[in-house]
Enzyme design. Structure first.
Site, PDB file in Angstrom:
ATOM      1  N   SER A   1     -10.414  -1.288   4.446  1.00  0.00           N
ATOM      2  CA  SER A   1      -9.549  -1.314   5.630  1.00  0.00           C
ATOM      3  C   SER A   1      -9.098   0.091   5.979  1.00  0.00           C
ATOM      4  O   SER A   1      -8.518   0.787   5.149  1.00  0.00           O
ATOM      5  CB  SER A   1      -8.326  -2.190   5.366  1.00  0.00           C
ATOM      6  OG  SER A   1      -8.743  -3.520   5.187  1.00  0.00           O
TER       7      SER A   1
ATOM      8  N   ARG B   1       0.829  -1.227   0.000  1.00  0.00           N
ATOM      9  CA  ARG B   1       0.000   0.000   0.000  1.00  0.00           C
ATOM     10  C   ARG B   1       0.858   1.269   0.000  1.00  0.00           C
ATOM     11  O   ARG B   1       0.486   2.278   0.624  1.00  0.00           O
ATOM     12  CB  ARG B   1      -0.960   0.044   1.191  1.00  0.00           C
ATOM     13  CG  ARG B   1      -1.844  -1.147   1.341  1.00  0.00           C
ATOM     14  CD  ARG B   1      -2.855  -1.314   0.230  1.00  0.00           C
ATOM     15  NE  ARG B   1      -3.571  -2.542   0.452  1.00  0.00           N
ATOM     16  CZ  ARG B   1      -3.188  -3.727  -0.082  1.00  0.00           C
ATOM     17  NH1 ARG B   1      -2.142  -3.795  -0.896  1.00  0.00           N
ATOM     18  NH2 ARG B   1      -3.874  -4.808   0.172  1.00  0.00           N
TER      19      ARG B   1
ATOM     20  N   GLU C   1      -4.479   3.559   6.570  1.00  0.00           N
ATOM     21  CA  GLU C   1      -4.328   3.308   5.128  1.00  0.00           C
ATOM     22  C   GLU C   1      -5.147   4.365   4.370  1.00  0.00           C
ATOM     23  O   GLU C   1      -4.752   4.830   3.318  1.00  0.00           O
ATOM     24  CB  GLU C   1      -4.847   1.904   4.794  1.00  0.00           C
ATOM     25  CG  GLU C   1      -4.758   1.562   3.323  1.00  0.00           C
ATOM     26  CD  GLU C   1      -5.219   0.139   3.026  1.00  0.00           C
ATOM     27  OE1 GLU C   1      -4.878  -0.788   3.796  1.00  0.00           O
ATOM     28  OE2 GLU C   1      -5.919  -0.043   2.016  1.00  0.00           O
TER      29      GLU C   1
HETATM   30  C1  LIG Z   1     -15.571  -2.173   0.474  1.00  0.00           C
HETATM   31  C2  LIG Z   1     -14.145  -1.795   0.162  1.00  0.00           C
HETATM   32  C3  LIG Z   1     -13.204  -2.789  -0.042  1.00  0.00           C
HETATM   33  C4  LIG Z   1     -11.864  -2.462  -0.316  1.00  0.00           C
HETATM   34  N1  LIG Z   1     -10.963  -3.476  -0.529  1.00  0.00           N
HETATM   35  C5  LIG Z   1      -9.696  -3.169  -0.827  1.00  0.00           C
HETATM   36  C6  LIG Z   1      -8.742  -4.220  -1.078  1.00  0.00           C
HETATM   37  O1  LIG Z   1      -9.055  -5.404  -1.071  1.00  0.00           O
HETATM   38  N2  LIG Z   1      -7.467  -3.853  -1.347  1.00  0.00           N
HETATM   39  C7  LIG Z   1      -7.075  -2.557  -1.397  1.00  0.00           C
HETATM   40  O2  LIG Z   1      -5.893  -2.291  -1.677  1.00  0.00           O
HETATM   41  N3  LIG Z   1      -7.955  -1.557  -1.179  1.00  0.00           N
HETATM   42  C8  LIG Z   1      -9.240  -1.826  -0.888  1.00  0.00           C
HETATM   43  N4  LIG Z   1     -10.127  -0.815  -0.657  1.00  0.00           N
HETATM   44  C9  LIG Z   1      -9.663   0.575  -0.655  1.00  0.00           C
HETATM   45  C10 LIG Z   1      -9.742   1.287  -2.021  1.00  0.00           C
HETATM   46  O3  LIG Z   1     -10.757   0.715  -2.824  1.00  0.00           O
HETATM   47  C11 LIG Z   1      -8.405   1.246  -2.762  1.00  0.00           C
HETATM   48  O4  LIG Z   1      -7.387   1.898  -2.036  1.00  0.00           O
HETATM   49  C12 LIG Z   1      -8.515   1.882  -4.147  1.00  0.00           C
HETATM   50  O5  LIG Z   1      -7.341   1.620  -4.872  1.00  0.00           O
HETATM   51  C13 LIG Z   1      -8.751   3.383  -4.089  1.00  0.00           C
HETATM   52  O6  LIG Z   1      -9.110   3.805  -5.389  1.00  0.00           O
HETATM   53  P1  LIG Z   1      -9.994   5.094  -5.653  1.00  0.00           P
HETATM   54  O7  LIG Z   1     -10.092   5.254  -7.117  1.00  0.00           O
HETATM   55  O8  LIG Z   1     -11.268   5.013  -4.914  1.00  0.00           O
HETATM   56  O9  LIG Z   1      -9.039   6.207  -5.024  1.00  0.00           O
HETATM   57  P2  LIG Z   1      -9.453   7.450  -4.097  1.00  0.00           P
HETATM   58  O10 LIG Z   1      -9.971   6.943  -2.791  1.00  0.00           O
HETATM   59  O11 LIG Z   1     -10.297   8.392  -4.859  1.00  0.00           O
HETATM   60  O12 LIG Z   1      -8.011   8.086  -3.854  1.00  0.00           O
HETATM   61  C14 LIG Z   1      -7.050   7.403  -3.067  1.00  0.00           C
HETATM   62  C15 LIG Z   1      -5.685   8.109  -3.236  1.00  0.00           C
HETATM   63  O13 LIG Z   1      -5.251   7.932  -4.571  1.00  0.00           O
HETATM   64  C16 LIG Z   1      -4.949   9.190  -5.152  1.00  0.00           C
HETATM   65  N5  LIG Z   1      -5.286   9.149  -6.580  1.00  0.00           N
HETATM   66  C17 LIG Z   1      -6.492   8.869  -7.142  1.00  0.00           C
HETATM   67  N6  LIG Z   1      -6.400   8.931  -8.480  1.00  0.00           N
HETATM   68  C18 LIG Z   1      -5.119   9.263  -8.764  1.00  0.00           C
HETATM   69  C19 LIG Z   1      -4.414   9.482  -9.984  1.00  0.00           C
HETATM   70  N7  LIG Z   1      -4.998   9.367 -11.169  1.00  0.00           N
HETATM   71  N8  LIG Z   1      -3.084   9.808  -9.912  1.00  0.00           N
HETATM   72  C20 LIG Z   1      -2.467   9.922  -8.707  1.00  0.00           C
HETATM   73  N9  LIG Z   1      -3.098   9.747  -7.527  1.00  0.00           N
HETATM   74  C21 LIG Z   1      -4.408   9.408  -7.556  1.00  0.00           C
HETATM   75  C22 LIG Z   1      -5.836  10.188  -4.412  1.00  0.00           C
HETATM   76  O14 LIG Z   1      -5.322  11.508  -4.538  1.00  0.00           O
HETATM   77  C23 LIG Z   1      -5.765   9.629  -2.998  1.00  0.00           C
HETATM   78  O15 LIG Z   1      -4.570  10.033  -2.377  1.00  0.00           O
HETATM   79  C24 LIG Z   1     -11.475  -1.116  -0.393  1.00  0.00           C
HETATM   80  C25 LIG Z   1     -12.429  -0.097  -0.207  1.00  0.00           C
HETATM   81  C26 LIG Z   1     -13.757  -0.433   0.060  1.00  0.00           C
HETATM   82  C27 LIG Z   1     -14.772   0.652   0.224  1.00  0.00           C
END
Ligand SMILES: Cc1cc2nc3c(=O)[nH]c(=O)nc-3n(C[C@H](O)[C@H](O)[C@H](O)COP(=O)(O)OP(=O)(O)OC[C@H]3O[C@@H](n4cnc5c(N)ncnc54)[C@H](O)[C@@H]3O)c2cc1C
Length: 298
Positions: free
Chosen positions: A220, A171, A290
């Protein structure tokens, strides 16, 4: 309010946009400006037009994000519904926009007989967020499959980087500063697409059994400390079901905090710090978040 003059933009600009609409916790205050670009060129033009002092925040699906109740003084760049194209480059490689969802990526792989990417199916974010977080599940991690990325800086300039230009861990991703992801080339192995589709079904089923999927959460909340699990530490500290305001520590998976009843971002943030303090006091371990916490207090 940001004082940006926007003359030729072709994407969608919203003002005073509630971030609760764009985060999976369904909490968070207003963003001054909220821009969804039409395409890469449009995004580049928009960025070039912003003041160098403007606070910029790139958003995926907000599934790893707590925006405080006072919102964001600056511009949010939202890639939902934008830069989402996926195409095959050759037998094993694909080009994918940062706005494509992880679920779409997993489906694309199985349809094209590519294996390894099944774990993406259950990650409810966009590729950009997965690249930024090195999202992973069930033994797979995003950067295991990255060959190269295309990035953009705050002036709208484009760069190409090899995966070796980034240091990645659990992560955690560090690399060229002041740049955000617009697309990537990913490489998978050739294999049986039907088996991959079956694997996806099983992984989603397993996830639904152990996680409160479908409820407003951010997955998480804490990173797992070395050789242990944040969920175990929270559970043995007796914190399952602990509530602050409308936020509650999930009974099903202790590392999840649920917005159970119109929680404010402050309720969620206070519960995060409460859990952190209790685990430190009772187990002697300082959990690290995280989830990303941004914005102004309410
Ligand atoms: C029910 C549930 C289950 C989940 N399970 C997992 C899992 O199994 N494994 C896991 O790793 N995560 C999990 N997550 C967490 C999350 O889905 C991940 O971290 C995911 O990768 C975040 O993506 P997002 O597009 O929603 O990013 P956001 O939440 O919108 O952003 C997260 C970060 O990424 C940055 N970011 C977004 N887009 C860009 C870009 N284009 N360039 C640079 N930086 C950027 C943002 O600025 C921020 O700092 C889960 C979340 C939920 C709600």
């Amino acid at each position: 309010m940001a004082a940006t003059q926007l003359n030729n933009f072709r994407g969608d600009m919203k003002y005073n946009e509630p971030m609760s609409r764009h985060t999976s916790w369904r909490a968070g205050g207003l963003a001054d400006q909220f821009y969804t670009p039409l395409n890469e060129e449009d995004l580049s033009e928009l960025l070039a037009s912003l003041s160098a002092k403007e606070f910029l925040f790139w958003l995926g699906l907000g599934s790893n994000l707590l925006v405080r109740d006072g919102g964001i003084r600056g511009t949010v760049i939202s890639l939902k519904g934008s830069l989402s194209e996926i195409k095959l480059l050759d037998e094993k490689k694909i080009q994918i926009g940062a706005g494509a969802s992880c679920a779409k990526l997993a489906r694309f792989c199985s349809k094209n007989n590519l294996i390894g990417g099944e774990f993406f199916a259950g990650i409810p974010g966009l590729l950009g967020g997965a690249l930024a977080m090195n999202a992973g599940a069930f033994g797979g991690e995003t950067w295991d499959y990255v060959e190269s990325v295309t990035t953009m800086d705050r002036q709208g300039n484009i760069y190409q980087h090899k995966s070796q230009d980034y240091q990645t861990a659990y992560r955690k991703v560090t690399g060229p500063e002041g740049e955000w992801f617009v697309s990537a080339v990913l490489k998978f192995e050739k294999g049986d697409g039907e088996k991959a589709a079956e694997n996806i079904r099983q992984l989603l089923h397993k996830r639904a059994q152990i996680q409160p999927t479908g409820l407003p959460s951010c997955g998480s909340v804490f990173r797992n400390p070395e050789n242990d699990y944040a969920a175990r530490l929270i559970e043995v500290s007796g914190l399952k079901g602990k509530k602050i305001g409308g936020a509650i520590v999930s009974e099903k998976h202790a590392n999840f905090i649920i917005n159970e009843n119109n929680a404010s971002a402050a309720d969620i943030e206070q519960l995060i710090y409460f859990v952190q303090r209790q685990v430190k006091e009772k187990q002697g371990i300082e959990l690290q978040t995280e989830v990303k916490i941004i914005g102004e207090p309410g």
